[in-house]
Design a protein around this motif. Structure first.
Motif, PDB file in Angstrom:
ATOM      1  N   ASN A  58       7.658 -25.813  60.328  1.00 13.71           N
ATOM      2  CA  ASN A  58       7.456 -25.023  59.105  1.00 13.71           C
ATOM      3  C   ASN A  58       6.345 -25.598  58.231  1.00 13.71           C
ATOM      4  N   GLU A 237      12.562 -22.185  54.683  1.00 11.53           N
ATOM      5  CA  GLU A 237      13.323 -21.196  53.912  1.00 11.53           C
ATOM      6  C   GLU A 237      12.549 -20.771  52.668  1.00 11.53           C
ATOM      7  N   ASP A 240       9.724 -18.459  53.676  1.00 11.08           N
ATOM      8  CA  ASP A 240      10.264 -17.141  54.030  1.00 11.08           C
ATOM      9  C   ASP A 240      10.472 -16.287  52.777  1.00 11.08           C
ATOM     10  N   LYS A 241      10.905 -16.914  51.689  1.00 12.99           N
ATOM     11  CA  LYS A 241      11.092 -16.178  50.431  1.00 12.99           C
ATOM     12  C   LYS A 241       9.747 -15.675  49.903  1.00 12.99           C
ATOM     13  N   LYS A 243       7.035 -15.043  51.717  1.00 12.01           N
ATOM     14  CA  LYS A 243       6.586 -13.956  52.595  1.00 12.01           C
ATOM     15  C   LYS A 243       7.344 -12.670  52.302  1.00 12.01           C
ATOM     16  N   GLY A 244       8.651 -12.788  52.107  1.00 15.93           N
ATOM     17  CA  GLY A 244       9.464 -11.608  51.845  1.00 15.93           C
ATOM     18  C   GLY A 244       9.147 -10.924  50.534  1.00 15.93           C
TER      19      GLY A 244
END
Length: 496
Positions: A58, A237, A240-241, A243-244
């Motif tokens: 990551n 994690e 990912d937030k 990107k989302g």
């Protein structure tokens, strides 16, 4: 013809209305968001930096999508002074933040932090995790759901959850600092199922910079590696937030550690293992993707970089430089000399020093007269500490008596160093061979000393004056350690 005459005024009126609406429409603020990810207490133990023991996919992805810096340094190898520079763009000796807030240190000079600058410029500001810089009044943080240092590493999933809420709060540009606690003492092998697949001691050995290997050091090394695996999961994690949220393309991301490992010749000292850190920058569409830079960069460059990308005026009083040119052209000749320092840190780890390096050589200068025992080394090497001590990542004096002559020489030079030390970092990256007494390197030594003394003068280092240094030494030796420690050095060092 009558139809055209009738239609024209209406079309004209509609066009005027649309023009006026467009002219008066609130403009979208497209300034970039900034996500500053700061982890604790670790060196280059990442697979993107060539570590072969663990995989950190990551964090590696941030490097793959951005620029990875091979020669990045913090200003001081302990948390509060280091973070004081990250957030102000100034060296600790410029602001008076000479040690940990736990021991009564803080800014004593007027400081405008990056939080104050961006808050005034209309940015939303947030922080997740500890601040550990004083006074807190200098930090107008709008969102701070986790304020504890969380050295127990509990509920780490909350960091990404809170970050996601803040990122998605509204469309205004944001500045968010996320502080992950993982590699800070105590080293915890696994907690709450993190990391998912811990490594075991049979797969590790002591880090190269030590250079000594025993069961205690290997257990520390193993636990620190597992902290890195847990950190990588948490960073994944968090990303990912981002990107989302759909905001990744307009977000400048920094990742770095606040200083090196809490191991021998690392944290609390001025060697490479304490001050050299992983550092990468990702900004989609604005970086040379996957590039590696050998430029000498410092954490005093972070604030100038943020001001630059946010379209804010440069601040001439800041000693750092914007990294923005390096993001497109990582091979630029960016800086000739880079500087680090050590001040008080803690009352029982006092050994003030300054260091300068160029592309090849590094010089360390002790502000105290030699010979003088390095109290940091003395604490790490003490015979009477237990294996659960935070300073046990070192061989003891007793163990060193049976070590090889080379190892004994390295640790002796750490315990009682020359007033001036000189290392060839190209051929001796872990600073094992002090060249300072060799006539062959006299010219290099004098050149680096000249650069160091000029930097001290240019940045108004109060400890360049022997009488002020003497007063600080005397106060350190006599001050009482308590929760309400009150130092007098702001008066005699800074006139405050």
């Amino acid at each position: 013809m009558r139809y055209k005459t009738y239609l024209f005024p209406r079309v004209f009126t509609l066009a005027v209305i649309l023009f006026l609406c467009a002219f008066n429409r609130p403009q979208v603020d497209d300034r970039p968001n900034i996500l500053l990810i700061v982890s604790e207490d670790h060196g280059l133990h990442l697979s993107c930096y060539g570590d072969e023991v663990i995989k950190t996919p990551n964090i590696d992805q941030i490097a793959a999508n951005g620029v990875r810096f091979k020669n990045a340094y913090v200003t001081e190898s302990v948390c509060s002074p280091s973070r004081s520079s990250i957030l102000s763009g100034l060296y600790p000796h410029q602001t008076g933040h000479l040690g940990l807030t736990t021991f009564g240190f803080g800014y004593v000079m007027p400081v405008k932090t990056i939080y104050a600058r961006l808050n005034a410029a209309g940015y939303r500001t947030g922080m997740i995790g500890k601040l550990h810089v004083m006074p807190e009044s200098e930090f107008p943080i709008g969102y701070h759901p986790i304020i504890s240092p969380n050295y127990e590493k509990k509920n780490l999933g909350q960091y990404a959850d809170y970050a996601g809420k803040f990122i998605n709060q509204d469309k205004a540009p944001f500045f968010l600092m996320v502080n992950f606690p993982d590699a800070h003492w105590p080293f915890i092998t696994q907690i709450d199922g993190r990391p998912k697949q811990p490594i075991t001691e049979n797969k590790v050995k002591s880090f190269n910079y030590l250079p000594y290997d025993n069961a205690t050091i290997r257990s520390y090394t193993t636990a620190l590696y597992n902290c890195m695996l847990r950190l990588d999961e948490c960073v994944g994690e968090l990303m990912d937030k981002l990107k989302g949220s759909g905001k990744e393309r307009n977000t400048l991301v920094f990742f770095l550690s606040d200083h090196g490992d809490e191991m021998a010749r690392g944290k609390f000292d001025i060697y490479e293992a304490g001050t050299k850190v992983p550092f990468m920058v990702n900004w989609p569409g604005n970086v040379n993707r996957g590039a590696v830079s050998n430029a000498l960069i410092s954490t005093v460059d972070i604030v100038p970089t943020i001001l630059d990308v946010a379209g804010l005026p440069a601040v001439k009083e800041l000693p750092g430089k914007s990294l923005k040119p390096l993001l497109k052209n990582p091979g630029l000749d960016f800086r000739e000399y880079l500087y680090t320092e050590k001040n008080v840190d803690e009352t029982d780890l006092y050994y003030p020093r300054r260091a300068v390096r160029d592309k090849k050589y590094k010089l360390i200068y002790s502000l105290l007269d030699s010979p003088k025992t390095n109290i940091v080394a003395q604490r790490y090497m003490a015979d009477n500490k237990g294996p659960l001590s935070p300073l046990a990542g070192s061989p003891t004096i007793k163990e060193l008596k049976t070590a090889s002559p080379l190892v004994q020489k390295i640790y002796r030079a750490w315990l009682t160093p020359n007033k001036v030390q000189l290392y060839d970092l190209e051929n001796d990256p872990w600073e094992f061979n002090d060249l300072s007494t060799s006539p062959k390197y006299a010219v290099v030594k004098q050149r680096l000393l000249k650069a160091l003394f000029k930097w001290q003068k240019d940045t108004d280092d109060p400890l360049r004056f022997p009488e002020k240094l003497k007063m600080l030494s005397q106060e350190n030796d006599t001050i009482k350690t308590s929760k309400n420690m009150k130092w007098r050095y702001p008066q005699y060092l800074y006139g405050r």
